[in-house]
Structure formats: structure tokens, C-alpha cells
Design an enzyme around this catalytic site. Structure first.
Site: not given
Ligand code: G3H
Length: 248
Positions: A9, A11, A94, A96, A166, A172, A212
Site C-alpha cells: 500500500n 499510500k 483502511h 487512515e 491492522e 507506521g 510495520s
């Protein structure tokens, strides 16, 4: 036997020029045919990346999609537009997008249904916050997300879906869930799907871990019984690392 799936991904990273360079490097590396490699790139890169991966076994994915075919939705991209480019996957829900763009379980469910209608495989993201994990609510949260995402979806479509677990606190941050914790939640997701549909289909759906993931931890994650792959952010932006991940 579930085929492992490693999806990068990207992003909001990579201009078209940078994207083409990265794909050329990935293409020229050795890749394990038994692992499905997917590149989920920004909308602006889809066409060029599609051209670059032509004739290879690398698959293409988008990172979001609207649930309507067309209309007055400024700034949105429709399933028809993505279908025309020939994408294989679309990431839906996702964290985010949930966190910064008001994505909800309801919109996730609408998008999953639309993706299935157009034969685009959804990668549906679920996962708990740090606070939810610290208060022991991770299973409750993840179960609710999974059940809502799959509301009114028939068993025949389940195999086309990939779920990505996730934990938000691991994205991250350099903190990975321990292999055991990740596998525990992923097998719980499988059990939840088994209870809603059938044991048979729960053994077929692929469930990834994300947060990660890097060359140093991929093989131990993939050694776990229920982890079928990874959704990778940071480490998918360097060809060397991504190649190591798909050749775990
Ligand atoms: O979609 C990917 C995940 O958000 C994980 O990102 P990360 O590998 O940079 O932690």
C-alpha cells in the site's frame, strides 16, 4: 490451501515517474510464483503501473473507491473508472480513511458490495486502536467491524474478499503485534466468518496482517497458522524490501 498475498500500500507516495521506476525494479527482481504480489498505488499512478506490469504476475490495486457508479461526488473515483483501468484489488476501510476521512462501517459495507458487483477484489481493513486493545476490547471491536463489512454479503462472494487485520497502534510506528497476538486475532476473525457462514468458507478466505511489516519480521509472521499475507506500507516503497517480502 490459501495462496499467500503480499500487498504493498503505497499510500500517498510516488509521483508517476517514481512509480514507474519502482515498478521496473520490482519487475526485474526474482519473484516467487506461489505468492500473489499486489501493488496498491495512488489513482494517478494506476494507468502507468498497469502498463508496466502487463505480462507479469503482479496484480494492481487502488486504495479507495466510491460506492456509486457516477454522480455529483466531487473528488471521488467510481468503480467504473477503476474497472476500465483493469484493477484487480481495492483497499476498503483502511484505518487512515476511517480516521481522517470519516469512513464508517456502513460506507465500508457499501463499498465492499460495489467492488464485488464489479468483480474487483476488496481488501477490507479492520483493526483496533491502542486504547481499545489496552482495555481488552480488541476482539469485540474487530468482530463488529468484520460483521458490519460483510452485512448482506453472500457466502459465494466471500472467497473474493481479503481481510487485512491492522492494529492501528502498529501502523507506521515500528511496533508490530507479536506473531502470536496477530495470529490469535486473525484466527478469531476466521472463526467469526465460520460462525456467520460456514467452516468451509472460513478456511478459504485469506486474512492478512498489517502494521510495520518488514523483511526482518515477515517470515515469522507467515509461519503462523492463520496469517495468509501482509498489507505493507513503508516497506513497500523500496523495491529491495518489497522483493524480500514477496520472497519471504
Ligand atoms: O496499509 C498498510 C498499513 O497501514 C501498514 O503500514 P506500515 O507497514 O507502514 O506500518
Amino acid at each position: 490451501m490459501r495462496k499467500p498475498i503480499i500487498a504493498g500500500n503505497w499510500k500517498m507516495n510516488k509521483t508517476i515517474k517514481e512509480a514507474v521506476e519502482l515498478v521496473k525494479d520490482i519487475k526485474s527482481g526474482d519473484r516467487d510464483d506461489n505468492v500473489e504480489a499486489v501493488l496498491c498505488v495512488p489513482f494517478t499512478n494506476l494507468m502507468e503501473v498497469k502498463r508496466e506490469i502487463e505480462g507479469t504476475n503482479i496484480k494492481l490495486g487502488a486504495q479507495n473507491m466510491h460506492w456509486e457508479d457516477s454522480g455529483a461526488f466531487t473528488g471521488e473515483i467510481s468503480p467504473l473508472m477503476l474497472k476500465e483501468i483493469g484493477i484487480d484489488y481495492v483497499i476498503i476501510g483502511h484505518s487512515e480513511r476511517r480516521q481522517y476521512f470519516n469512513e464508517t462501517d456502513e460506507t465500508v459495507n457499501k463499498k465492499v458490495k460495489t467492488a464485488l458487483k464489479y468483480d474487483i477484489n476488496p481488501i477490507v481493513c479492520v483493526g483496533e486502536t491502542l486504547e481499545e486493545r489496552e482495555s481488552g476490547k480488541e476482539k469485540e471491536v474487530v468482530k463488529a467491524q468484520v460483521l458490519k463489512a460483510l452485512e448482506d454479503i453472500e457466502e459465494k462472494d466471500i472467497e473474493s474478499i481479503v481481510i487485512a487485520y491492522e492494529p492501528i497502534w502498529a501502523i507506521g510506528t515500528g511496533k508490530t503485534a507479536s506473531n502470536k497476538d496477530a495470529n490469535d486475532i486473525i484466527s478469531f476473525i476466521r472463526e467469526t466468518i465460520g460462525n456467520k457462514y460456514s467452516k468451509d468458507i472460513s478456511e478459504k478466505i485469506r486474512i492478512q496482517y498489517g502494521g510495520s511489516v518488514k523483511p526482518a519480521n515477515i517470515s515469522e509472521l507467515m509461519d503462523e497458522s492463520d496469517i495468509d499475507g501482509a498489507l505493507v506500507g513503508g516497506a513497500s516503497l523500496k523495491s529491495e524490501d518489497f522483493l524480500k517480502l514477496i520472497n519471504f
